[in-house]
Design a protein around this motif. Structure first.
Motif, short mmCIF file in Angstrom:
data_model
loop_
_atom_site.label_atom_id
_atom_site.label_comp_id
_atom_site.label_asym_id
_atom_site.label_seq_id
_atom_site.Cartn_x
_atom_site.Cartn_y
_atom_site.Cartn_z
N UNK A 73 0.83 -1.20 0.00
CA UNK A 73 0.00 0.00 0.00
C UNK A 73 0.87 1.25 0.00
N UNK A 74 2.15 1.06 -0.33
CA UNK A 74 3.08 2.19 -0.37
C UNK A 74 3.90 2.13 -1.65
N UNK A 75 3.20 1.91 -2.78
CA UNK A 75 3.85 1.81 -4.07
C UNK A 75 3.02 2.58 -5.09
N UNK A 76 3.70 3.29 -5.97
CA UNK A 76 2.99 4.01 -7.03
C UNK A 76 2.92 3.12 -8.27
N UNK A 77 1.78 3.14 -8.93
CA UNK A 77 1.47 2.14 -9.94
C UNK A 77 2.13 2.48 -11.27
N UNK A 78 2.95 1.57 -11.77
CA UNK A 78 3.48 1.66 -13.12
C UNK A 78 3.24 0.31 -13.81
N UNK A 79 1.98 -0.02 -13.92
CA UNK A 79 1.54 -1.23 -14.61
C UNK A 79 0.14 -0.95 -15.12
N UNK A 80 -0.41 -1.82 -15.92
CA UNK A 80 -1.72 -1.56 -16.52
C UNK A 80 -2.86 -1.67 -15.53
N UNK A 81 -2.73 -2.54 -14.51
CA UNK A 81 -3.80 -2.73 -13.54
C UNK A 81 -3.21 -2.81 -12.14
#
Length: 389
Positions: A266-274
């Motif tokens: 819950x402490x990661x920024x999303x760099x993926x499609x989903x």
């Protein structure tokens, strides 16, 4: 047409998951489609009784959705004493779930519940034993199995697309705001261990059934956990210490030699499609499945990249994958995963149709979470014993 009414005590529907997915998108959606067609002209009609601690909130929900204003209660014991109530559903906070399910089993109700089913393995196994001995039917929500992306992935597995499966790599998570200058997307109790919070307790039960159902039973677990954000702000804007893990990095060995690695944060920024993606690699092909999409690359179309840090990449690796079409659901469409599982459980209650995702399956999820936390605390890999009653 014969209408078969089933009254369901729904405890915890004022919470986000209980309200959105279970009440609105499952039970009310079944009513909106005219009930659940059982065949031979019979229709099952679910009648919810809203149970919780805040009467005004329950009445507001009943009014909003045109439900009987009398079918709300803050007295669980009284609802369970009502012989017309056949099913008890629980979407409360984890710490309150076990005691409520015990009461429901003692009252002879069929059980359908969110996970984890209890705060510890012994409690989860005891619930499964009690339900078995009482002769009630029981099921645990395992919603991700019904996601379009994973349904496509299962079709690939069943069709032998991968050959021998080698590994599974999962990435799940997003940035949950701390709550000071942006409101948090999750309740504050999720970040307090004393209230049953933590990403291992929340997500490892999901990973257990996904791995178990698609690839095979989990035999060992090795995990590292972290509380990356040590202070957060609650719903009243007050700071509090985050005592629960907000990230977990797990390696799981499965039957047949498959290795699975799943990162949850819950402490990661999303760099993926989903928000969640699983990459499956096999001798004959690979796939990347998310909530809705699934892309594949077969052995025959696998490119031959060469490592050369001195030259820029001239090709898009993502463009070399093929999209699995949305033609696997009935009529080319996939239903809401929570609703699809609710319909299976309701059929199970009123008929002899089989249902495998029971309280023992729920106990396996609790076991994996418990062992994951122990592995992180002890710094070693732990075996996952096979459970039985």
């Amino acid at each position: 047409m014969t209408r078969r009414v089933v009254r369901i005590a729904m405890n915890g529907v004022t919470g986000r998951m209980g309200y959105r997915q279970h009440l609105v998108r499952s039970i009310l959606a079944i009513r909106e489609q005219g009930g659940l067609d059982l065949g031979d002209g019979d229709v099952l009609w679910p009648e919810p009784i809203l149970v919780g601690r805040r009467e005004h909130a329950l009445k507001a929900l009943a009014e909003r959705h045109g439900l009987d204003p009398a079918a709300v209660s803050c007295d669980l014991d009284a609802v369970l004493a009502d012989e017309s109530v056949e099913i008890y559903f629980d979407a409360q906070v984890t710490s309150a779930r076990e005691a409520a399910i015990r009461k429901a089993i003692a009252a002879g109700k069929h059980i359908y519940t969110e996970k984890p089913t209890a705060t510890g393995l012994e409690g989860a196994l005891e619930l499964a034993r009690l339900a078995r001995d009482a002769g009630v039917k029981h099921g645990v929500v395992q919603d991700k199995l019904f996601l379009p992306g994973l349904l496509k992935l299962k079709r690939l597995i069943d069709g032998g697309f991968f050959g021998r499966i080698l590994s599974v790599r999962g990435e799940f998570g997003y940035w949950v705001f701390e709550g000071d200058w942006q409101s948090a997307q999750r309740p504050s109790w999720n970040y307090r261990a004393e209230d049953g919070g933590g990403i291992v307790v929340d997500m490892f039960p999901h990973w257990e059934y996904v791995l178990h159902e698609l690839f095979g039973p989990v035999r060992t677990v090795q995990a590292v956990t972290a509380t990356h954000i040590p202070q957060r702000w609650d719903e009243q804007g007050k700071p509090y210490d985050a005592t629960a893990d907000d990230a977990a990095y797990g390696i799981f060995q499965l039957d047949g030699g498959i290795v699975a690695q799943i990162n949850s944060s819950w402490a990661v920024r999303v760099n993926r499609d989903e928000l969640v993606e699983f990459q499956v690699d096999g001798t004959e092909g690979s796939a990347v499945a998310g909530l809705r999409t699934c892309r594949v690359q077969h052995r025959s179309t696998t490119p031959k990249p060469v490592w050369n840090p001195d030259l820029p990449v001239t090709e898009s690796f993502r463009d070399q994958w093929q999209e699995v079409p949305d033609n696997l659901g009935e009529g080319g469409e996939f239903d809401n995963g929570f609703k699809a599982q609710w319909e299976l459980f309701l059929r199970h209650v009123v008929s002899d149709e089989p249902y495998t995702w029971d309280l023992l399956a729920g106990a396996r999820g609790v076991q994996l979470a418990e062992l994951g936390l122990a592995s992180a605390a002890e710094g070693r890999r732990l075996d996952v014993p096979e459970l039985g009653l």
